[in-house]
Motif scaffolding. Structure first.
Motif, PDB file in Angstrom:
ATOM      1  N   GLU A 179      40.209 -14.816  70.521  1.00 32.26           N
ATOM      2  CA  GLU A 179      40.670 -14.671  69.145  1.00 32.26           C
ATOM      3  C   GLU A 179      39.586 -14.052  68.267  1.00 32.26           C
ATOM      4  OE1 GLU A 179      41.034 -17.335  71.010  1.00 32.26           O
ATOM      5  OE2 GLU A 179      43.043 -18.156  70.800  1.00 32.26           O
ATOM      6  N   TYR A 224      39.035 -10.364  69.146  1.00 35.02           N
ATOM      7  CA  TYR A 224      40.091  -9.534  68.565  1.00 35.02           C
ATOM      8  C   TYR A 224      39.854  -9.327  67.066  1.00 35.02           C
ATOM      9  CZ  TYR A 224      44.626  -7.923  67.023  1.00 35.02           C
ATOM     10  OH  TYR A 224      45.628  -7.178  66.450  1.00 35.02           O
ATOM     11  N   SER A 256      39.018  -5.860  65.098  1.00 33.18           N
ATOM     12  CA  SER A 256      39.834  -5.396  63.980  1.00 33.18           C
ATOM     13  C   SER A 256      38.982  -5.073  62.758  1.00 33.18           C
ATOM     14  CB  SER A 256      40.882  -6.451  63.614  1.00 33.18           C
ATOM     15  OG  SER A 256      41.776  -6.649  64.686  1.00 33.18           O
ATOM     16  N   PHE A 258      37.838  -5.160  72.161  1.00 36.94           N
ATOM     17  CA  PHE A 258      39.246  -5.201  72.581  1.00 36.94           C
ATOM     18  C   PHE A 258      39.361  -5.236  74.105  1.00 36.94           C
ATOM     19  CE2 PHE A 258      40.484  -2.942  68.401  1.00 36.94           C
ATOM     20  CZ  PHE A 258      40.640  -4.155  67.751  1.00 36.94           C
ATOM     21  N   VAL A 265      38.979  -8.694  75.254  1.00 33.63           N
ATOM     22  CA  VAL A 265      40.194  -9.466  75.001  1.00 33.63           C
ATOM     23  C   VAL A 265      41.200  -9.221  76.126  1.00 33.63           C
ATOM     24  CG1 VAL A 265      42.142  -9.784  73.421  1.00 33.63           C
ATOM     25  CG2 VAL A 265      39.841  -9.467  72.508  1.00 33.63           C
ATOM     26  N   ASP A 297      44.698 -11.509  77.345  1.00 32.49           N
ATOM     27  CA  ASP A 297      45.344 -11.596  76.048  1.00 32.49           C
ATOM     28  C   ASP A 297      46.135 -10.311  75.811  1.00 32.49           C
ATOM     29  OD1 ASP A 297      45.716 -11.445  73.113  1.00 32.49           O
ATOM     30  OD2 ASP A 297      44.476 -13.253  73.122  1.00 32.49           O
ATOM     31  N   ARG A 324      47.369  -9.003  73.028  1.00 35.26           N
ATOM     32  CA  ARG A 324      47.287  -8.339  71.721  1.00 35.26           C
ATOM     33  C   ARG A 324      46.734  -6.924  71.789  1.00 35.26           C
ATOM     34  NH1 ARG A 324      44.638 -13.204  68.469  1.00 35.26           N
ATOM     35  NH2 ARG A 324      43.905 -13.592  70.564  1.00 35.26           N
ATOM     36  N   CYS A 325      45.917  -6.626  72.770  1.00 37.24           N
ATOM     37  CA  CYS A 325      45.249  -5.321  72.814  1.00 37.24           C
ATOM     38  C   CYS A 325      45.830  -4.391  73.871  1.00 37.24           C
ATOM     39  CB  CYS A 325      43.760  -5.513  73.075  1.00 37.24           C
ATOM     40  SG  CYS A 325      42.938  -6.392  71.756  1.00 37.24           S
TER      41      CYS A 325
END
Length: 102
Positions: A64, A67, A71, A90, A93, A98, A100-101
């Motif tokens: 988290e 990420y 960002s 990223f 991650v 994860d 998200r990326c």
């Protein structure tokens, strides 16, 4: 956020730890960074301070934080814009699974 439970984190020195106190410390640092980023909880919003807390936590391996720091680096929010460093975070991650990326 997520509870860390008994997952493995890497210390900033690169050593793996499952110590609950180490995990709790990393999670606390992440939340402190989030407070500075959002300005909630009576904390004065300060993206530069948030980035420092998030980087400390990202070095522990918390996806988290990695990420969020990536960002901030993309946006240049509280830090100098740096796409290469953002990409590196990223990638970490993604390496943890994860989505998200991706």
């Amino acid at each position: 956020g997520r509870a860390l439970g008994r997952s493995t984190l890497a210390t900033p020195a690169g050593e793996e730890t499952t110590s609950q106190s180490s995990q709790e410390r990393a999670l606390a640092q992440y939340w402190i960074g989030g407070l500075f980023l959002s300005g909630h909880g009576g904390v004065v919003q300060n993206a530069a301070t948030a980035a420092k807390w998030l980087e400390s936590t990202a070095n522990w391996g918390l996806a988290e934080a990695q990420y969020e720091l990536g960002s901030l680096l993309v946006q240049g929010l509280g830090v100098t814009r740096d796409y290469d460093r953002a990409l590196a975070w990223f990638e970490k991650v993604v390496a943890q699974g994860d989505a998200r990326c991706r």
